[in-house]
Scaffold this active site. Structure first.
Site, PDB file in Angstrom:
ATOM      1  N   SER A 238      49.949  44.580  41.592  1.00  0.00           N
ATOM      2  CA  SER A 238      49.009  44.321  40.499  1.00  0.00           C
ATOM      3  C   SER A 238      49.653  44.756  39.195  1.00  0.00           C
ATOM      4  O   SER A 238      50.195  45.870  39.104  1.00  0.00           O
ATOM      5  CB  SER A 238      47.705  45.097  40.732  1.00  0.00           C
ATOM      6  OG  SER A 238      46.733  44.738  39.784  1.00  0.00           O
ATOM      7  N   GLU A 239      49.605  43.897  38.176  1.00  0.00           N
ATOM      8  CA  GLU A 239      50.400  44.145  36.968  1.00  0.00           C
ATOM      9  C   GLU A 239      49.962  45.355  36.165  1.00  0.00           C
ATOM     10  O   GLU A 239      50.684  45.799  35.269  1.00  0.00           O
ATOM     11  CB  GLU A 239      50.434  42.906  36.069  1.00  0.00           C
ATOM     12  CG  GLU A 239      49.104  42.364  35.623  1.00  0.00           C
ATOM     13  CD  GLU A 239      48.634  41.191  36.467  1.00  0.00           C
ATOM     14  OE1 GLU A 239      48.075  40.243  35.893  1.00  0.00           O
ATOM     15  OE2 GLU A 239      48.806  41.224  37.699  1.00  0.00           O
TER      16      GLU A 239
END
Length: 520
Positions: free
Chosen positions: A343-344
């Site tokens: 997840s960024e």
């Protein structure tokens, strides 16, 4: 003992040499600095910690969504009434919390952000010409801040090439009649090893407002879970960094190797008086439900896409999934397969949604939903996250789209003058040639308008970046030179049906097969 005497002697020599500003004695190789030039200053009142921030200052404000935002310092700015601020932040919270409060009080003149998101007031002020907004790809924003803190004036990145970021002309400020008052400037382009890159300049701030978990009395700081996000690089990129924490502990409480931000970057510290730690999107699973759901699949059409998208996963793969259909596809990953979800906002090893008593405001995904992590997971900052993404270490990116062109151009972040959500991390996620990019979307828009087209009419997210398109009607492979090839077709449809609902020509694979569905 001899070593201790030598150390003591060196310390005295260093102090003497520094205080007299004279040269070291001939033959001495080094000395230990005991300069007291910078000490972290501790505050009890958040207003006192920020009262010298002047009108027109540039602020770096940490957080991702509502996770890891400096609540008390933002509240203090409401009290000081400082105006005409330039706020550098991934987004602006929500209408009534976080930076959204400063937007409502009209204290912010310009936002430098990647995502407008669900903040209706942010979008309203921008489209009505009340607010300047410099939309910047999320990974580029993180790297510009990191570069600013590291003394690097500029850098080249593939993110944004072929888009308005590179070409210029993206609206920064609208006139009241909807025309563009200020537009972004074009970026310099260079080619390295056959790939195009654009020049981005570093960002620094006058002040950084940062939220951390704990600090020691020396000024060293640690973060908790995914609340690290933009806070870490912002600590290093401002003239004055103000950090608010939940707890202050004695020196020596942290092992040196566990410190996330050394004291050299921290100028002011305050223990926050109270924390609401609001959760933007509470997503839960029930007992016995191994995955949990983010909403319902939404009928046969969406479920059909989801069950085909799930076949893109491979054992051992690192994948980044957009919200909606891509994330729902992860519910169908086989228990015999390991897929590492990235997840960024700074998480590797995402797990299912939490049970009600497991929900944690410091642990969210890029969609701002509460999540858990699996054994072996890790947390890191936003600049580190996009190093993974830009560097091609993520094998698969799956995301939605408004439009995709015949040659793989992607548009999914704005409708000029009407809808501005921002590009978030999407431009970065599709920028690496080493990463497979899969688009999942319904085949047509409202009114049967084409979404697969000869050429995108909306501003691009990426140029010739899509490798595969999955819709409820079929699956296309995309070639940057030769265009689309239909490789799978939903049962009951014909190739002519696909031609009628597709806005460009395409080839048909000699091995065309029925559209596959993962078994459940």
């Amino acid at each position: 003992m001899a070593a201790l005497k030598l150390l003591s002697s060196g310390l005295r020599l260093g102090a003497s040499a520094r205080s007299s500003r004279g040269a070291l004695h001939k033959g001495c190789v080094c000395y230990f600095s005991v300069s007291t030039r910078h000490h972290t200053k501790f505050y009890t009142d958040p207003v006192e910690a920020v009262k010298d921030i002047p009108n027109g200052a540039t602020l770096l404000v940490g957080g991702f969504g509502l996770c890891g935002i400096p609540e008390n310092l933002i509240g203090a700015l409401l009290k000081t009434g400082v105006k005409d601020l330039t706020a550098v932040s991934n987004n602006a919270g929500v209408d009534n919390f976080g930076l959204g409060l400063l937007l409502r009080s009209k204290q912010i003149k310009r936002m430098i952000s990647s995502y407008v998101g669900e903040n209706a007031e942010f979008e309203r002020q921008f489209l009505s010409g009340e607010l300047e907004v410099e939309l910047t790809p999320q990974g580029t924003l993180a790297e510009r801040i990191r570069a600013g803190g590291a003394g690097v004036p500029a850098f080249y990145t593939s993110t944004g090439y072929g888009t308005l970021v590179q070409e210029g002309g993206s609206p920064i400020k609208y006139n009241k009649d909807g025309s563009v008052a200020i537009a972004s400037k074009p970026r310099e382009v260079r080619e390295f090893n056959g790939q195009h890159f654009i020049l981005e300049e570093a960002i620094t701030g006058d002040f950084a407002l940062v939220k951390a978990w704990k600090a020691d009395r020396a000024g060293n700081v640690i973060f908790r879970k995914s609340a690290r996000n933009f806070n870490l690089p912002m600590c290093k990129a401002a003239g004055t960094t103000v950090v608010e924490v939940e707890e202050i502990v004695d020196i020596g409480s942290f092992a040196p190797e566990d410190i996330h931000i050394p004291k050299i970057y921290v100028h002011r510290l305050i223990k926050g008086e109270k924390y609401e730690k609001r959760i933007e999107r509470l997503s839960l699973r029930k007992e016995g439900d191994g995955k949990g759901k983010s909403g319902k699949p939404g009928g046969d059409v969406r479920e059909r896409i989801i069950k085909r998208a799930a076949l893109e996963f491979e054992d051992g793969m690192y994948a980044n999934l957009g919200i909606g259909i891509p994330l729902l596809a992860s519910n169908f990953i086989s228990p015999n397969m390991t897929v590492h979800l990235q997840s960024e906002n700074g998480v590797l090893g995402l797990g299912p949604y939490p049970l009600k008593d497991e929900a944690d405001a410091d642990l969210i995904n890029a969609g701002k939903e509460t999540v858990t992590v699996l054994p072996g997971a890790s947390f890191f900052s936003s600049d580190e996250s996009f190093a993974m993404i830009r560097g091609g270490h993520v094998n698969l990116t799956m995301l939605g789209a408004m439009q995709v062109s015949k040659y793989g151009d992607l548009a999914n972040w704005m409708i000029p003058g009407k809808m501005v959500k921002g590009m978030g991390g999407a431009m970065d996620l599709v920028s690496s040639s080493k990463t497979k990019v899969v688009v999942t979307m319904e085949h047509s828009a409202k009114g049967n308008a084409h979404k697969i087209m000869e050429k995108c009419t909306l501003p691009l997210t990426g140029k010739q970046c899509v490798n595969r398109i999955i819709t409820e009607k079929g699956v296309f492979d995309v070639d940057k030179k030769n265009g689309l090839t239909l490789i799978e077709l939903w049962e009951g449809l014909t190739v002519d049906d696909i031609k009628k609902s597709t806005g460009c020509d395409f080839a048909v694979s000699p091995n065309l097969m029925p559209m596959q569905q993962i078994s459940t």
